[in-house]
Design a protein around this motif. Sequence first.
Motif, PDB file in Angstrom:
ATOM      1  N   VAL A  55      42.121 134.931  62.519  1.00  0.00           N
ATOM      2  CA  VAL A  55      41.939 135.236  61.068  1.00  0.00           C
ATOM      3  C   VAL A  55      40.437 134.624  60.505  1.00  0.00           C
ATOM      4  CG1 VAL A  55      42.515 134.393  58.638  1.00  0.00           C
ATOM      5  CG2 VAL A  55      44.296 134.872  60.433  1.00  0.00           C
ATOM      6  N   PHE A  56      39.878 133.743  61.225  1.00  0.00           N
ATOM      7  CA  PHE A  56      38.604 133.070  60.752  1.00  0.00           C
ATOM      8  C   PHE A  56      37.734 134.083  61.466  1.00  0.00           C
ATOM      9  CE2 PHE A  56      34.699 130.674  62.054  1.00  0.00           C
ATOM     10  CZ  PHE A  56      34.398 130.308  60.876  1.00  0.00           C
ATOM     11  N   LEU A  57      37.658 134.478  62.548  1.00  0.00           N
ATOM     12  CA  LEU A  57      36.537 135.402  63.177  1.00  0.00           C
ATOM     13  C   LEU A  57      36.726 136.657  62.433  1.00  0.00           C
ATOM     14  CD1 LEU A  57      36.854 134.673  66.989  1.00  0.00           C
ATOM     15  CD2 LEU A  57      34.886 133.968  65.295  1.00  0.00           C
ATOM     16  N   ASN A  58      37.804 137.106  62.171  1.00  0.00           N
ATOM     17  CA  ASN A  58      38.062 138.445  61.288  1.00  0.00           C
ATOM     18  C   ASN A  58      36.990 138.451  60.099  1.00  0.00           C
ATOM     19  OD1 ASN A  58      38.964 140.953  60.394  1.00  0.00           O
ATOM     20  ND2 ASN A  58      40.548 139.510  59.003  1.00  0.00           N
ATOM     21  N   GLU A  59      37.149 137.192  59.450  1.00  0.00           N
ATOM     22  CA  GLU A  59      36.384 137.290  58.151  1.00  0.00           C
ATOM     23  C   GLU A  59      35.070 137.052  58.487  1.00  0.00           C
ATOM     24  OE1 GLU A  59      37.509 137.775  55.413  1.00  0.00           O
ATOM     25  OE2 GLU A  59      39.768 137.512  55.670  1.00  0.00           O
ATOM     26  N   THR A 270      40.801 129.793  73.443  1.00  0.00           N
ATOM     27  CA  THR A 270      41.851 129.616  74.608  1.00  0.00           C
ATOM     28  C   THR A 270      42.717 130.953  74.270  1.00  0.00           C
ATOM     29  OG1 THR A 270      43.653 128.357  75.442  1.00  0.00           O
ATOM     30  CG2 THR A 270      43.100 128.171  72.886  1.00  0.00           C
ATOM     31  N   GLY A 271      43.022 131.447  75.273  1.00  0.00           N
ATOM     32  CA  GLY A 271      44.028 132.670  75.172  1.00  0.00           C
ATOM     33  C   GLY A 271      43.312 134.065  74.784  1.00  0.00           C
ATOM     34  N   TYR A 272      42.038 133.741  74.819  1.00  0.00           N
ATOM     35  CA  TYR A 272      41.380 135.267  74.218  1.00  0.00           C
ATOM     36  C   TYR A 272      41.188 136.256  75.321  1.00  0.00           C
ATOM     37  CZ  TYR A 272      40.303 133.999  69.420  1.00  0.00           C
ATOM     38  OH  TYR A 272      40.160 133.833  67.971  1.00  0.00           O
ATOM     39  N   ASN A 273      41.390 137.257  75.281  1.00  0.00           N
ATOM     40  CA  ASN A 273      40.990 138.337  76.293  1.00  0.00           C
ATOM     41  C   ASN A 273      40.732 139.865  75.573  1.00  0.00           C
ATOM     42  OD1 ASN A 273      43.752 139.572  75.171  1.00  0.00           O
ATOM     43  ND2 ASN A 273      44.622 138.595  76.904  1.00  0.00           N
ATOM     44  N   GLY A 274      40.583 140.829  76.050  1.00  0.00           N
ATOM     45  CA  GLY A 274      40.169 141.964  75.677  1.00  0.00           C
ATOM     46  C   GLY A 274      40.969 142.348  74.426  1.00  0.00           C
ATOM     47  N   VAL A 275      42.409 142.205  74.733  1.00  0.00           N
ATOM     48  CA  VAL A 275      43.317 142.804  73.550  1.00  0.00           C
ATOM     49  C   VAL A 275      43.191 141.983  72.146  1.00  0.00           C
ATOM     50  CG1 VAL A 275      45.827 142.937  73.157  1.00  0.00           C
ATOM     51  CG2 VAL A 275      45.103 143.379  75.711  1.00  0.00           C
ATOM     52  N   ILE A 280      41.045 141.712  66.679  1.00  0.00           N
ATOM     53  CA  ILE A 280      40.308 141.183  65.659  1.00  0.00           C
ATOM     54  C   ILE A 280      39.096 142.328  64.982  1.00  0.00           C
ATOM     55  CG2 ILE A 280      38.482 139.676  65.215  1.00  0.00           C
ATOM     56  CD1 ILE A 280      39.957 137.766  67.168  1.00  0.00           C
ATOM     57  N   MET A 281      38.703 143.128  65.992  1.00  0.00           N
ATOM     58  CA  MET A 281      37.718 144.161  65.602  1.00  0.00           C
ATOM     59  C   MET A 281      38.382 145.129  64.781  1.00  0.00           C
ATOM     60  SD  MET A 281      34.914 143.149  66.665  1.00  0.00           S
ATOM     61  CE  MET A 281      34.121 144.512  66.068  1.00  0.00           C
ATOM     62  N   PHE A 282      39.723 145.568  65.019  1.00  0.00           N
ATOM     63  CA  PHE A 282      40.335 146.774  64.418  1.00  0.00           C
ATOM     64  C   PHE A 282      40.448 146.252  63.058  1.00  0.00           C
ATOM     65  CE2 PHE A 282      40.925 149.608  67.950  1.00  0.00           C
ATOM     66  CZ  PHE A 282      41.595 150.620  67.361  1.00  0.00           C
ATOM     67  N   GLN A 283      40.993 145.082  62.813  1.00  0.00           N
ATOM     68  CA  GLN A 283      41.234 144.262  61.374  1.00  0.00           C
ATOM     69  C   GLN A 283      40.029 144.287  60.681  1.00  0.00           C
ATOM     70  OE1 GLN A 283      43.169 140.406  61.318  1.00  0.00           O
ATOM     71  NE2 GLN A 283      44.582 141.533  59.507  1.00  0.00           N
ATOM     72  N   ALA A 284      38.923 143.919  61.413  1.00  0.00           N
ATOM     73  CA  ALA A 284      37.685 143.685  60.668  1.00  0.00           C
ATOM     74  C   ALA A 284      37.187 145.120  60.177  1.00  0.00           C
ATOM     75  CB  ALA A 284      36.453 143.140  61.470  1.00  0.00           C
ATOM     76  N   LEU A 372      44.961 150.592  40.588  1.00  0.00           N
ATOM     77  CA  LEU A 372      44.126 150.659  42.027  1.00  0.00           C
ATOM     78  C   LEU A 372      44.575 149.482  42.875  1.00  0.00           C
ATOM     79  CD1 LEU A 372      40.563 151.569  40.854  1.00  0.00           C
ATOM     80  CD2 LEU A 372      42.284 153.208  41.698  1.00  0.00           C
ATOM     81  N   SER A 373      45.083 150.024  44.037  1.00  0.00           N
ATOM     82  CA  SER A 373      45.397 148.812  44.970  1.00  0.00           C
ATOM     83  C   SER A 373      44.466 148.194  45.612  1.00  0.00           C
ATOM     84  CB  SER A 373      46.517 149.576  45.951  1.00  0.00           C
ATOM     85  OG  SER A 373      45.787 150.258  47.034  1.00  0.00           O
ATOM     86  N   GLU A 374      44.623 147.054  46.386  1.00  0.00           N
ATOM     87  CA  GLU A 374      43.445 146.468  47.162  1.00  0.00           C
ATOM     88  C   GLU A 374      42.767 147.273  47.888  1.00  0.00           C
ATOM     89  OE1 GLU A 374      47.166 145.204  49.526  1.00  0.00           O
ATOM     90  OE2 GLU A 374      46.416 145.620  47.180  1.00  0.00           O
ATOM     91  N   ASP A 375      43.517 148.397  48.686  1.00  0.00           N
ATOM     92  CA  ASP A 375      43.114 149.171  49.838  1.00  0.00           C
ATOM     93  C   ASP A 375      42.018 150.199  49.111  1.00  0.00           C
ATOM     94  OD1 ASP A 375      44.477 148.193  51.603  1.00  0.00           O
ATOM     95  OD2 ASP A 375      45.981 149.588  51.801  1.00  0.00           O
ATOM     96  N   GLU A 376      42.470 150.552  47.771  1.00  0.00           N
ATOM     97  CA  GLU A 376      41.911 151.619  47.156  1.00  0.00           C
ATOM     98  C   GLU A 376      40.587 151.106  46.544  1.00  0.00           C
ATOM     99  OE1 GLU A 376      45.015 154.470  44.912  1.00  0.00           O
ATOM    100  OE2 GLU A 376      45.216 152.399  44.721  1.00  0.00           O
ATOM    101  N   LEU A 377      40.475 149.837  46.324  1.00  0.00           N
ATOM    102  CA  LEU A 377      39.185 149.080  45.796  1.00  0.00           C
ATOM    103  C   LEU A 377      38.262 148.897  47.048  1.00  0.00           C
ATOM    104  CD1 LEU A 377      40.670 146.801  43.077  1.00  0.00           C
ATOM    105  CD2 LEU A 377      39.396 148.507  42.659  1.00  0.00           C
ATOM    106  N   GLY A 378      38.703 148.983  48.139  1.00  0.00           N
ATOM    107  CA  GLY A 378      37.941 148.964  49.400  1.00  0.00           C
ATOM    108  C   GLY A 378      37.614 147.600  49.961  1.00  0.00           C
ATOM    109  N   ILE A 379      38.801 146.852  49.703  1.00  0.00           N
ATOM    110  CA  ILE A 379      38.660 145.504  50.227  1.00  0.00           C
ATOM    111  C   ILE A 379      38.835 145.472  51.612  1.00  0.00           C
ATOM    112  CG2 ILE A 379      39.740 143.147  50.076  1.00  0.00           C
ATOM    113  CD1 ILE A 379      40.718 143.798  47.233  1.00  0.00           C
ATOM    114  N   THR A 380      37.989 144.980  52.375  1.00  0.00           N
ATOM    115  CA  THR A 380      37.920 144.864  53.716  1.00  0.00           C
ATOM    116  C   THR A 380      39.106 144.175  54.416  1.00  0.00           C
ATOM    117  OG1 THR A 380      36.405 143.159  54.131  1.00  0.00           O
ATOM    118  CG2 THR A 380      35.585 145.175  53.960  1.00  0.00           C
ATOM    119  N   GLY A 381      39.570 144.970  55.476  1.00  0.00           N
ATOM    120  CA  GLY A 381      40.554 144.229  56.376  1.00  0.00           C
ATOM    121  C   GLY A 381      41.937 143.899  55.619  1.00  0.00           C
ATOM    122  N   ARG A 382      42.181 144.334  54.429  1.00  0.00           N
ATOM    123  CA  ARG A 382      43.520 143.866  53.491  1.00  0.00           C
ATOM    124  C   ARG A 382      44.259 144.950  53.729  1.00  0.00           C
ATOM    125  NH1 ARG A 382      40.985 139.077  53.569  1.00  0.00           N
ATOM    126  NH2 ARG A 382      38.656 139.368  52.653  1.00  0.00           N
TER     127      ARG A 382
END
Length: 383
Positions: A55-59, A270-275, A280-284, A372-382
């Motif tokens: 979550v932190f790296l996503n932000e 720890t536990g990080y891999n390509g998946v 994280i990148m998809f969510q960001a 306007l939902s948060e998606d419609e306001l363009g809030i990233t990753g929400r």
Amino acid sequence: MSALEPTPLPSFMGVPMKHISLVTLCIQNSGLILIMHYSRIMPAGPDRYFTSTAVFLNEVIKLLICVVVALRDRRKIDGSLSSYATSIRALSSEVFTSDSWKLAIPAALYTLQNSLQYVAVSNLDAATFQVTYQLKIITTALFSVTMLHRKLSMNQWISLVLLTAGIAIVQIPVPAAPTPPAHNDDGVHRRSAVSDGEADMDRPVGLIAVLVACVISGLAGVYFEKVLKGSSTSLWVRNIQLSFYSLFPALFIGVILKDGKEIMEKGFFTGYNGVVWTAIMFQAAGGIVVALCVNFADNIAKNFATSISILLSSIASIYFFDFVLTITFAIGALTVLFATWLYSKPDSKKKEEVAYIPLTNTRVDDDNTERLSEDELGITGRK
């Protein structure tokens, strides 16, 4: 060109950006949930990654992306003759305004929402999560009525009832199907991505996480809209503000307070891999895709793309995760899809015109007639 002629919509290699953004949104919505779910159930050795670090790296990644895009837009305004230092100072003054602290509240709520999403996908199959998560439409509508005194049409109230019924039908328990063997009769490993991590799934915990995340999503989205009323600040600057203030709860509450001791022992990655990195990148990148969709398409098209992503997630879950498609799930999912379409269906008495509006000119005015939902306001990753 005559002033009465409509402005041509942007395109890329001859393909309208509206279509590109919608296809990208379908892939991002369905792919994100599938990858997040697999990252939580895949064989991960002795230790699985900490969701607080994800979550932190996503932000952090969202903040960097938004800064680059906002700085590019700032350079276009300042002109090539101005220095980068001048553009950076101008952008900083836009970001850190006297009232920017108000976004700390929705930022904290969105951080909690993202954390709950990881809890949910760790305990629910991707298809069930996708369908149940549409409950955020109901919470957003209810908060809009109570906090913004917004009036809903009869179609929208009917759609909310249908949406509730559809989600309830999806949750109807069915007899557990026998677990398929790890290998086929010919010795070939079966295609499923199911691992011992899926055996640890706790459905009630996942459902509670989704419900709480939907409530937070609705509350944060309505509060965010209330803050934005009358503001002409660009969406990219707002996203920088949200991501910046999200870093503090993600770091101090999630990484340090919640998992700090274990992270000190096992390591941040720890536990990080390509998946995990892909999730994280998809969510960001999700917020940028949503911003493009809002900019080049209308709300109906966006909801249509979301519906398609639910179908894609269900089909992929059947193939990769041995998800059993039951008659109750099919009826419930179809009901949710219809309710989502009905909610966004424009009133027949109103004629709406869809026009291309640049992101830098997008504003939320006091006389908006639709929520306007948060998606419609363009809030990233929400999501």
